[in-house]
Design a protein around this motif. Structure first.
Motif, short mmCIF file in Angstrom:
data_model
loop_
_atom_site.label_atom_id
_atom_site.label_comp_id
_atom_site.label_asym_id
_atom_site.label_seq_id
_atom_site.Cartn_x
_atom_site.Cartn_y
_atom_site.Cartn_z
N GLY A 68 0.81 -1.21 0.00
CA GLY A 68 0.00 0.00 0.00
C GLY A 68 0.84 1.26 0.00
N ARG A 105 2.31 1.70 -3.47
CA ARG A 105 1.29 2.18 -4.42
C ARG A 105 1.11 3.68 -4.29
N THR A 106 1.12 4.18 -3.04
CA THR A 106 1.01 5.61 -2.81
C THR A 106 2.17 6.36 -3.45
N ARG A 155 1.84 6.28 -7.36
CA ARG A 155 0.80 7.21 -7.81
C ARG A 155 1.27 8.65 -7.69
N GLU A 208 -6.00 -5.86 -5.28
CA GLU A 208 -5.93 -4.55 -4.63
C GLU A 208 -4.96 -3.63 -5.35
N ASP A 209 -3.85 -4.18 -5.87
CA ASP A 209 -2.92 -3.36 -6.64
C ASP A 209 -3.64 -2.69 -7.80
N LEU A 249 -6.99 -2.26 -8.35
CA LEU A 249 -8.09 -1.38 -7.97
C LEU A 249 -7.58 -0.07 -7.36
N ASP A 250 -6.49 -0.13 -6.63
CA ASP A 250 -5.99 1.04 -5.92
C ASP A 250 -5.11 1.93 -6.80
N LEU A 251 -4.44 1.34 -7.78
CA LEU A 251 -3.40 2.07 -8.50
C LEU A 251 -3.71 2.33 -9.97
N THR A 262 -10.39 0.70 -15.12
CA THR A 262 -10.31 -0.35 -14.10
C THR A 262 -11.67 -0.72 -13.53
#
Length: 389
Positions: free
Chosen positions: A197, A200-201, A204, A222-223, A225-227, A245
């Protein structure tokens, strides 16, 4: 030698918004465009996609050709066809263009970071910019150290770093030469969820400040969906779906894509019949009304997200099987005699127990028909005549 640091929980990296001033903000362009063909040991890889200028996730089962695709883009594997980034042609075999890997300006970070153990952190970051004046090397490495929260480890040897710290060094090394695009090939796969996480922050943040096209290969839902801004689904060496996505995860186009995006339920269809302006797909869990005409014959399933299956009044009788508690939701398996298994996502505080009798209903409009990869219990899908009114 000191043992590698344990992957312990740590505070989020300190992101300095003023950093990376030396990186040229890329103007909106064509992004990454790929259309090539390569054969290896009987396997044909033929991806075709246009990635835009944001962050693109490439997902697929093992052996789908994800890493091979990244290697062709980076110039590490020969292929026939075209590859371009923001209008810069890196490969066009019809025109005799094949830019060598060292001249493509593609930053590449893999699961195995490939860092140089004999150099400290700063030395690794500056390795690809050794030709620049000392002052410029120091400026870039200093800003990358701050931006990726590595400034406390500038003189540290690689062997003492944690897995998350090593990957941040690898990303910093890839960014130092100002690449045209950044490739992350399973770069987070060996890290625990908290560290993933944080990375990923960081990724981004870098993309937003630089406009750098980023492509990452991942198996982690999660990678993506989040990124990711967009997702490309690869199967058997070919793209089977691409789109924003949220759209791909909400409406996978095939059974293979549904599995890859974590769609929990693929209910085999035993027959189809036209009903007014739509189609009724009959399954062991009841009839599902879908818009438009569904062509047959072939293997077809109704894809139902776990959070679209509900336990309540009415519906199909079943019994609770395995229960998998989670932080935000509980995944409950429900079974019924002669029917395929089904999964329901319930709030984490739901009170259910194994063996409990339940009834299953489905939220309207949250399911759709997919084709391929599911064996229906009654053989091939049967086209049924419309029932009399």
């Amino acid at each position: 030698p000191p043992a590698p640091a344990a992957e312990l929980p740590s505070p989020p990296p300190e992101i300095a918004e003023s950093d990376l001033s030396w990186m040229i903000r890329q103007a909106p362009g064509d992004g990454l465009a790929v259309d090539f063909q390569v054969r290896l040991d009987g396997f044909e890889l033929r991806p075709r996609f246009h990635g835009g200028t944001g962050i693109l996730a490439l997902i697929g089962a093992s052996g789908a050709g994800k890493t091979l695709t990244m290697r062709v883009i980076a110039g590490l594997l020969a292929a026939r066809g075209t590859v371009s980034v923001n209008g810069s042609v890196l490969l066009d075999t019809d025109k005799g263009i094949s830019v060598p890997a060292e001249d493509r300006q593609i930053g590449y970070v893999a699961q195995r970071d490939g860092l140089f153990e004999h150099l400290d952190v700063r030395g690794n970051i500056e390795f690809g910019i050794r030709h620049l004046p000392a002052a410029e090397r120091e400026r870039r490495s200093a800003e990358l150290l701050r931006s990726l929260d590595l400034h406390r480890h500038a003189q540290a040897r690689i062997r003492v770093l944690s897995g998350g710290e090593r990957q941040r060094v690898a990303i910093a090394r890839a960014l130092a030469p100002v690449p045209r695009a950044l490739i992350l090939d399973e770069a987070f796969s060996s890290l625990d969820p908290e560290i993933r996480g944080q990375l990923r922050t960081l990724v981004r943040n870098v993309q937003q400040r630089t406009g750098l096209p980023i492509v990452f290969v991942t198996h982690d839902r999660e990678d993506s969906l989040d990124l990711a801004d967009e997702v490309v689904v690869l199967a058997g060496g070919r793209v089977i779906q691409q789109g924003p996505t949220a759209d791909v995860f909400r409406s996978p186009a095939t059974a293979a894509a549904a599995r890859l995006v974590g769609m929990a339920n693929l209910l085999p269809v035993r027959d189809l019949r036209r009903t007014g302006d739509g189609t009724t797909a009959s399954t062991d869990w009841g009839d599902f009304e879908v818009a438009g005409e569904v062509a047959g014959p072939g293997t077809i399933a109704v894809a139902v997200p776990a959070d679209a299956a509900r336990l309540g009044e009415g519906g199909v009788p079943a019994v609770v099987g395995r229960i998998r508690p989670g932080a935000h939701q509980t995944l409950v398996e429900v079974v019924a005699g002669g029917r395929s298994r089904l999964y329901c996502a319930l709030p984490s505080d739901s009170e259910v127990r194994e063996g409990q009798p339940v009834r299953v209903t489905f939220r309207q409009g949250c399911y759709h028909v997919v084709r391929g990869g599911v064996e229906p219990p009654y053989g091939s899908v049967r086209e049924a005549s419309p029932r009399p009114e």
